[in-house]
Write a protein that holds these residues in place. Structure first.
Motif, PDB file in Angstrom:
ATOM      1  N   ASN A 176      37.249  -6.881  29.628  1.00 34.48           N
ATOM      2  CA  ASN A 176      36.744  -8.102  28.996  1.00 34.48           C
ATOM      3  C   ASN A 176      35.363  -8.511  29.510  1.00 34.48           C
ATOM      4  OD1 ASN A 176      39.211  -8.461  27.492  1.00 34.48           O
ATOM      5  ND2 ASN A 176      40.140  -9.128  29.423  1.00 34.48           N
ATOM      6  N   PRO A 177      34.332  -7.701  29.278  1.00 30.69           N
ATOM      7  CA  PRO A 177      33.004  -8.036  29.793  1.00 30.69           C
ATOM      8  C   PRO A 177      32.442  -9.351  29.269  1.00 30.69           C
ATOM      9  CG  PRO A 177      32.910  -6.093  28.386  1.00 30.69           C
ATOM     10  CD  PRO A 177      34.347  -6.458  28.547  1.00 30.69           C
ATOM     11  N   GLY A 178      32.952  -9.828  28.154  1.00 29.39           N
ATOM     12  CA  GLY A 178      32.502 -11.114  27.626  1.00 29.39           C
ATOM     13  C   GLY A 178      32.954 -12.291  28.472  1.00 29.39           C
ATOM     14  N   SER A 179      33.987 -12.123  29.277  1.00 28.98           N
ATOM     15  CA  SER A 179      34.513 -13.189  30.128  1.00 28.98           C
ATOM     16  C   SER A 179      34.166 -12.977  31.595  1.00 28.98           C
ATOM     17  CB  SER A 179      36.037 -13.267  29.985  1.00 28.98           C
ATOM     18  OG  SER A 179      36.381 -13.524  28.656  1.00 28.98           O
ATOM     19  N   PHE A 180      33.163 -12.201  31.852  1.00 29.47           N
ATOM     20  CA  PHE A 180      32.751 -11.857  33.209  1.00 29.47           C
ATOM     21  C   PHE A 180      31.797 -12.912  33.760  1.00 29.47           C
ATOM     22  CE2 PHE A 180      29.474  -9.814  35.837  1.00 29.47           C
ATOM     23  CZ  PHE A 180      30.253  -9.268  36.836  1.00 29.47           C
ATOM     24  N   LYS A 181      32.004 -13.304  35.026  1.00 28.83           N
ATOM     25  CA  LYS A 181      31.105 -14.263  35.667  1.00 28.83           C
ATOM     26  C   LYS A 181      30.712 -13.739  37.048  1.00 28.83           C
ATOM     27  CE  LYS A 181      30.623 -19.045  37.109  1.00 28.83           C
ATOM     28  NZ  LYS A 181      31.327 -20.318  37.316  1.00 28.83           N
ATOM     29  N   TRP A 182      29.411 -13.625  37.285  1.00 28.77           N
ATOM     30  CA  TRP A 182      28.839 -13.204  38.576  1.00 28.77           C
ATOM     31  C   TRP A 182      28.648 -14.474  39.384  1.00 28.77           C
ATOM     32  CZ3 TRP A 182      27.855  -8.358  40.342  1.00 28.77           C
ATOM     33  CH2 TRP A 182      26.957  -8.186  41.389  1.00 28.77           C
ATOM     34  N   VAL A 183      29.430 -14.682  40.428  1.00 28.06           N
ATOM     35  CA  VAL A 183      29.398 -15.936  41.180  1.00 28.06           C
ATOM     36  C   VAL A 183      28.290 -15.919  42.234  1.00 28.06           C
ATOM     37  CG1 VAL A 183      30.720 -17.509  42.631  1.00 28.06           C
ATOM     38  CG2 VAL A 183      31.851 -16.288  40.760  1.00 28.06           C
ATOM     39  N   ALA A 184      28.296 -14.939  43.123  1.00 30.28           N
ATOM     40  CA  ALA A 184      27.293 -14.845  44.197  1.00 30.28           C
ATOM     41  C   ALA A 184      27.224 -13.413  44.688  1.00 30.28           C
ATOM     42  CB  ALA A 184      27.664 -15.774  45.342  1.00 30.28           C
ATOM     43  N   ALA A 185      26.087 -13.047  45.276  1.00 25.35           N
ATOM     44  CA  ALA A 185      25.941 -11.685  45.785  1.00 25.35           C
ATOM     45  C   ALA A 185      25.036 -11.668  47.001  1.00 25.35           C
ATOM     46  CB  ALA A 185      25.357 -10.773  44.712  1.00 25.35           C
ATOM     47  N   THR A 186      25.259 -10.671  47.827  1.00 26.13           N
ATOM     48  CA  THR A 186      24.415 -10.422  48.990  1.00 26.13           C
ATOM     49  C   THR A 186      24.031  -8.954  48.972  1.00 26.13           C
ATOM     50  OG1 THR A 186      25.628 -12.082  50.260  1.00 26.13           O
ATOM     51  CG2 THR A 186      24.290 -10.532  51.502  1.00 26.13           C
ATOM     52  N   ALA A 187      22.733  -8.700  49.068  1.00 23.85           N
ATOM     53  CA  ALA A 187      22.250  -7.323  49.105  1.00 23.85           C
ATOM     54  C   ALA A 187      21.706  -7.034  50.501  1.00 23.85           C
ATOM     55  CB  ALA A 187      21.162  -7.104  48.070  1.00 23.85           C
ATOM     56  N   ARG A 188      21.991  -5.844  50.963  1.00 22.11           N
ATOM     57  CA  ARG A 188      21.499  -5.415  52.272  1.00 22.11           C
ATOM     58  C   ARG A 188      20.834  -4.065  52.088  1.00 22.11           C
ATOM     59  NH1 ARG A 188      24.363  -2.813  56.865  1.00 22.11           N
ATOM     60  NH2 ARG A 188      25.998  -2.498  55.338  1.00 22.11           N
ATOM     61  N   GLN A 189      19.624  -3.937  52.601  1.00 17.54           N
ATOM     62  CA  GLN A 189      18.912  -2.674  52.487  1.00 17.54           C
ATOM     63  C   GLN A 189      19.380  -1.752  53.607  1.00 17.54           C
ATOM     64  OE1 GLN A 189      14.666  -3.065  52.272  1.00 17.54           O
ATOM     65  NE2 GLN A 189      14.411  -0.971  51.561  1.00 17.54           N
ATOM     66  N   ILE A 190      19.928  -0.603  53.229  1.00 16.09           N
ATOM     67  CA  ILE A 190      20.450   0.371  54.187  1.00 16.09           C
ATOM     68  C   ILE A 190      19.305   1.223  54.738  1.00 16.09           C
ATOM     69  CG2 ILE A 190      22.045   2.294  54.524  1.00 16.09           C
ATOM     70  CD1 ILE A 190      23.371  -0.428  53.879  1.00 16.09           C
ATOM     71  N   ASP A 191      18.478   1.730  53.863  1.00 15.40           N
ATOM     72  CA  ASP A 191      17.263   2.449  54.240  1.00 15.40           C
ATOM     73  C   ASP A 191      16.249   2.243  53.125  1.00 15.40           C
ATOM     74  OD1 ASP A 191      17.823   4.371  52.234  1.00 15.40           O
ATOM     75  OD2 ASP A 191      18.804   5.699  53.642  1.00 15.40           O
ATOM     76  N   ASP A 244      15.442   3.526  50.276  1.00  7.95           N
ATOM     77  CA  ASP A 244      15.803   3.544  48.859  1.00  7.95           C
ATOM     78  C   ASP A 244      17.275   3.255  48.574  1.00  7.95           C
ATOM     79  OD1 ASP A 244      13.201   4.136  48.011  1.00  7.95           O
ATOM     80  OD2 ASP A 244      13.500   6.274  48.309  1.00  7.95           O
ATOM     81  N   ASN A 245      18.043   2.810  49.552  1.00  7.77           N
ATOM     82  CA  ASN A 245      19.472   2.561  49.354  1.00  7.77           C
ATOM     83  C   ASN A 245      19.857   1.157  49.779  1.00  7.77           C
ATOM     84  OD1 ASN A 245      20.511   5.248  48.447  1.00  7.77           O
ATOM     85  ND2 ASN A 245      19.490   5.862  50.337  1.00  7.77           N
ATOM     86  N   TYR A 246      20.717   0.550  48.964  1.00 10.77           N
ATOM     87  CA  TYR A 246      21.153  -0.822  49.195  1.00 10.77           C
ATOM     88  C   TYR A 246      22.666  -0.893  49.088  1.00 10.77           C
ATOM     89  CZ  TYR A 246      16.284  -1.821  48.067  1.00 10.77           C
ATOM     90  OH  TYR A 246      14.915  -1.832  48.051  1.00 10.77           O
ATOM     91  N   SER A 247      23.234  -1.897  49.740  1.00 12.05           N
ATOM     92  CA  SER A 247      24.645  -2.214  49.581  1.00 12.05           C
ATOM     93  C   SER A 247      24.723  -3.639  49.055  1.00 12.05           C
ATOM     94  CB  SER A 247      25.369  -2.108  50.923  1.00 12.05           C
ATOM     95  OG  SER A 247      26.707  -2.509  50.770  1.00 12.05           O
ATOM     96  N   VAL A 248      25.424  -3.815  47.961  1.00 15.36           N
ATOM     97  CA  VAL A 248      25.554  -5.135  47.351  1.00 15.36           C
ATOM     98  C   VAL A 248      27.028  -5.519  47.358  1.00 15.36           C
ATOM     99  CG1 VAL A 248      25.202  -6.521  45.268  1.00 15.36           C
ATOM    100  CG2 VAL A 248      23.562  -4.730  45.870  1.00 15.36           C
ATOM    101  N   VAL A 249      27.326  -6.694  47.915  1.00  8.87           N
ATOM    102  CA  VAL A 249      28.678  -7.245  47.910  1.00  8.87           C
ATOM    103  C   VAL A 249      28.619  -8.533  47.099  1.00  8.87           C
ATOM    104  CG1 VAL A 249      30.556  -8.161  49.300  1.00  8.87           C
ATOM    105  CG2 VAL A 249      29.206  -6.248  50.157  1.00  8.87           C
ATOM    106  N   ALA A 250      29.540  -8.676  46.142  1.00 11.09           N
ATOM    107  CA  ALA A 250      29.479  -9.828  45.243  1.00 11.09           C
ATOM    108  C   ALA A 250      30.856 -10.416  44.995  1.00 11.09           C
ATOM    109  CB  ALA A 250      28.860  -9.407  43.913  1.00 11.09           C
ATOM    110  N   ASP A 251      30.856 -11.705  44.691  1.00 12.85           N
ATOM    111  CA  ASP A 251      32.050 -12.400  44.227  1.00 12.85           C
ATOM    112  C   ASP A 251      31.944 -12.507  42.721  1.00 12.85           C
ATOM    113  OD1 ASP A 251      33.125 -12.977  46.821  1.00 12.85           O
ATOM    114  OD2 ASP A 251      31.642 -14.563  47.040  1.00 12.85           O
ATOM    115  N   VAL A 252      33.002 -12.122  42.030  1.00 15.73           N
ATOM    116  CA  VAL A 252      33.009 -12.172  40.570  1.00 15.73           C
ATOM    117  C   VAL A 252      34.290 -12.834  40.083  1.00 15.73           C
ATOM    118  CG1 VAL A 252      31.585 -10.112  40.320  1.00 15.73           C
ATOM    119  CG2 VAL A 252      34.047  -9.883  40.325  1.00 15.73           C
ATOM    120  N   GLU A 253      34.243 -13.337  38.871  1.00 18.73           N
ATOM    121  CA  GLU A 253      35.419 -13.828  38.165  1.00 18.73           C
ATOM    122  C   GLU A 253      35.477 -13.056  36.855  1.00 18.73           C
ATOM    123  OE1 GLU A 253      35.094 -18.040  37.583  1.00 18.73           O
ATOM    124  OE2 GLU A 253      35.094 -18.451  39.727  1.00 18.73           O
TER     125      GLU A 253
END
Length: 117
Positions: free
Chosen positions: A57-72, A74-83
């Motif tokens: 159900n991508p129409g009911s998707f909500k991105w609440v908050a996210a944190t990105a961390r640069q690993i090196d 060209d690489n990142y790790s993103v952790v997010a809260d979603v509904e």
């Protein structure tokens, strides 16, 4: 008839014109040096689009908050809260994680996602 400019006047005019451009060039160089290499928020946006496409159900998707961390570089790790709206019709809250890689041309790919079960 126009009189030719004297070499002295021409030199003075050239010196004034060049000195006026130096502060502008220095300011532009400082701004470029302080600008991050990637667009700010691009790893989060790549993760958001990938997670939205993967969850039901991508129409009911909500991105609440996210944190990105640069690993090196060209690489990142993103952790997010979603509904999202689950297959059973219930609204669920979850944490998701994406490994994001910068590719050629400042494009971002998500080779790996950790989604809720």
């Amino acid at each position: 008839m126009l009189s030719p400019l004297s070499p002295r006047l021409l030199s003075a005019a050239l010196a004034v014109a060049l000195s006026a451009g130096v502060p502008v060039a220095l300011a532009a160089a400082r701004q470029d040096a302080s600008r991050p290499a990637a667009r700010e928020g691009a790893p989060e946006a790549a993760c958001k689009h990938a997670v939205k496409a993967a969850l039901p159900n991508p129409g009911s998707f909500k991105w609440v908050a996210a944190t990105a961390r640069q690993i090196d570089k060209d690489n990142y790790s993103v952790v997010a809260d979603v509904e999202y709206l689950a297959k059973d019709g219930a609204v669920r809250e979850a944490k998701v994680q994406c490994d994001v890689r910068r590719e050629q041309g400042n494009r971002y790919a998500v080779p790996k996602m950790r989604l809720p079960h």
